[in-house]
Design an enzyme around this catalytic site. Sequence first.
Site, PDB file in Angstrom:
ATOM      1  N   SER A  88       0.820  -1.215   0.000  1.00  0.00           N
ATOM      2  CA  SER A  88       0.000   0.000   0.000  1.00  0.00           C
ATOM      3  C   SER A  88       0.850   1.260   0.000  1.00  0.00           C
ATOM      4  O   SER A  88       0.332   2.351  -0.251  1.00  0.00           O
ATOM      5  CB  SER A  88      -0.915   0.016   1.227  1.00  0.00           C
ATOM      6  OG  SER A  88      -0.149  -0.003   2.422  1.00  0.00           O
ATOM      7  N   HIS A 109      -2.979  -3.430  -5.602  1.00  0.00           N
ATOM      8  CA  HIS A 109      -3.322  -3.029  -4.241  1.00  0.00           C
ATOM      9  C   HIS A 109      -4.823  -3.124  -4.009  1.00  0.00           C
ATOM     10  O   HIS A 109      -5.601  -2.344  -4.557  1.00  0.00           O
ATOM     11  CB  HIS A 109      -2.845  -1.592  -3.983  1.00  0.00           C
ATOM     12  CG  HIS A 109      -3.198  -1.093  -2.620  1.00  0.00           C
ATOM     13  ND1 HIS A 109      -3.641   0.178  -2.372  1.00  0.00           N
ATOM     14  CD2 HIS A 109      -3.191  -1.725  -1.408  1.00  0.00           C
ATOM     15  CE1 HIS A 109      -3.884   0.322  -1.092  1.00  0.00           C
ATOM     16  NE2 HIS A 109      -3.624  -0.828  -0.492  1.00  0.00           N
ATOM     17  N   GLU A 121      -6.037  -0.933  -7.146  1.00  0.00           N
ATOM     18  CA  GLU A 121      -5.075  -0.098  -7.864  1.00  0.00           C
ATOM     19  C   GLU A 121      -4.068  -0.992  -8.568  1.00  0.00           C
ATOM     20  O   GLU A 121      -3.413  -1.825  -7.932  1.00  0.00           O
ATOM     21  CB  GLU A 121      -4.347   0.835  -6.891  1.00  0.00           C
ATOM     22  CG  GLU A 121      -5.249   1.893  -6.276  1.00  0.00           C
ATOM     23  CD  GLU A 121      -4.563   2.697  -5.188  1.00  0.00           C
ATOM     24  OE1 GLU A 121      -4.869   3.891  -5.058  1.00  0.00           O
ATOM     25  OE2 GLU A 121      -3.717   2.126  -4.456  1.00  0.00           O
ATOM     26  N   ASN A 159      -4.295   6.238  -0.957  1.00  0.00           N
ATOM     27  CA  ASN A 159      -3.569   6.576   0.271  1.00  0.00           C
ATOM     28  C   ASN A 159      -2.868   7.922   0.164  1.00  0.00           C
ATOM     29  O   ASN A 159      -2.762   8.659   1.146  1.00  0.00           O
ATOM     30  CB  ASN A 159      -2.559   5.481   0.609  1.00  0.00           C
ATOM     31  CG  ASN A 159      -3.219   4.268   1.243  1.00  0.00           C
ATOM     32  OD1 ASN A 159      -4.344   4.343   1.709  1.00  0.00           O
ATOM     33  ND2 ASN A 159      -2.531   3.144   1.232  1.00  0.00           N
TER      34      ASN A 159
END
Length: 400
Positions: A88, A109, A121, A159
């Site tokens: 991540s 991800h 992702e 993120n």
Amino acid sequence: VEVGPAAVSAALGRVQKMLDDDVSAGRLDRLAARHVFNRLSPTTEWTGLELADFVVEAVLETMPAKREVFARLDRVVRPGTVLATNTSSLRVSEIAQATLHPQRVIGLHFFNPVPKMPLVEVVRGRQSDDASLATAVALAGKIGKTPVLASDAPGFVVNRVLIPYLAEALVVASQGVPITDIDGAMKQWGMPMGPFELLDEIGLDIAAHVLRELGGRWERPPGVEAAICEASNRKWLGKKTGVGFYLHAQAKPRRRRQPQKLVVNEELSRILSGGVGSGMEAEAIQWRLVLPMVNESARLLDERVVDSPETIDLAMVLGTGLAPFRGGIVKFAEDAGLEQIVDRLEQLSHQCGLRFEPAGLLRRAAAQGRLLSQIAQADQEPNQAPQRNEHAAEGALPRG
């Protein structure tokens, strides 16, 4: 492949529970669930991997652990096998350097809880080839996920945008604003849960790790540092341990569909605020937390981590539940007016510090009265090199 018999048993238990939930909800019948379970081949050995077409790694989130696993995988799998990391926050390109075939290493991800979250992702490393990326995108679609393609930059998309939001929530709370006021304001804005509820959901240990990795522009106030240390020492890690910013273990069971009222962990809240109490209007809280996401989104576009504002908006809605009625974080900013966004960021930069300094792309778009996508496209016209900084993406995506 697991590290030992206990881990194998725990993994099988989690899969069985997910299948039982699917049967109870009517998504699968019992026979189909059994067929799914029987297709699993749990092991503690690395045998059989030479038959795999696609391998997904989800080991400890440290670079040495990742590189060790990928170096070994590279030796045992077939030449055409795609190797995917579920990291991540770590650089896919750096993980790939541990292999002799970095072109087949990509990021894949997933978001927790994986059975419920629709986003994945797909991350292009510096040497990832098109065939490996296309295979990952196709696989994501086949298992019912919505893939978004990103280049290899810290935090990728979700993120990277979310961390400044969570960091600012901690700063606001450290200034004495109650965490319930902050959570309430953001749910009023349209988030599915407040930032402190989300931190408890993520796990305060994981959140602290990601904040360290991605919070480059963020200086932690003393109260935040003390709260993180205390939470770590006391094992107040959020929902998974029953105690975080809220006392989940003490919440009384409610009848289905009735909202569960969370009880604040007053001790941790007091450490975070330094015992100081202050008030802030809901709208002021909302702007303090939303503007960092807008700013980071502009940086993602400027660095070509994604190919369009729509990719960011889709990722944030599907990956975080960000206020779907607002259309996404970039759409919200453009609807509010980029001149207003830049003005508010400049005001907060004077009041709160340079972390609110407007991104260059935002300034250019506001000055020219154009949309972010128009400015980003113009900046990448022939003979113009992309702007780079400490967050620059590897394998940057072309505008399309």
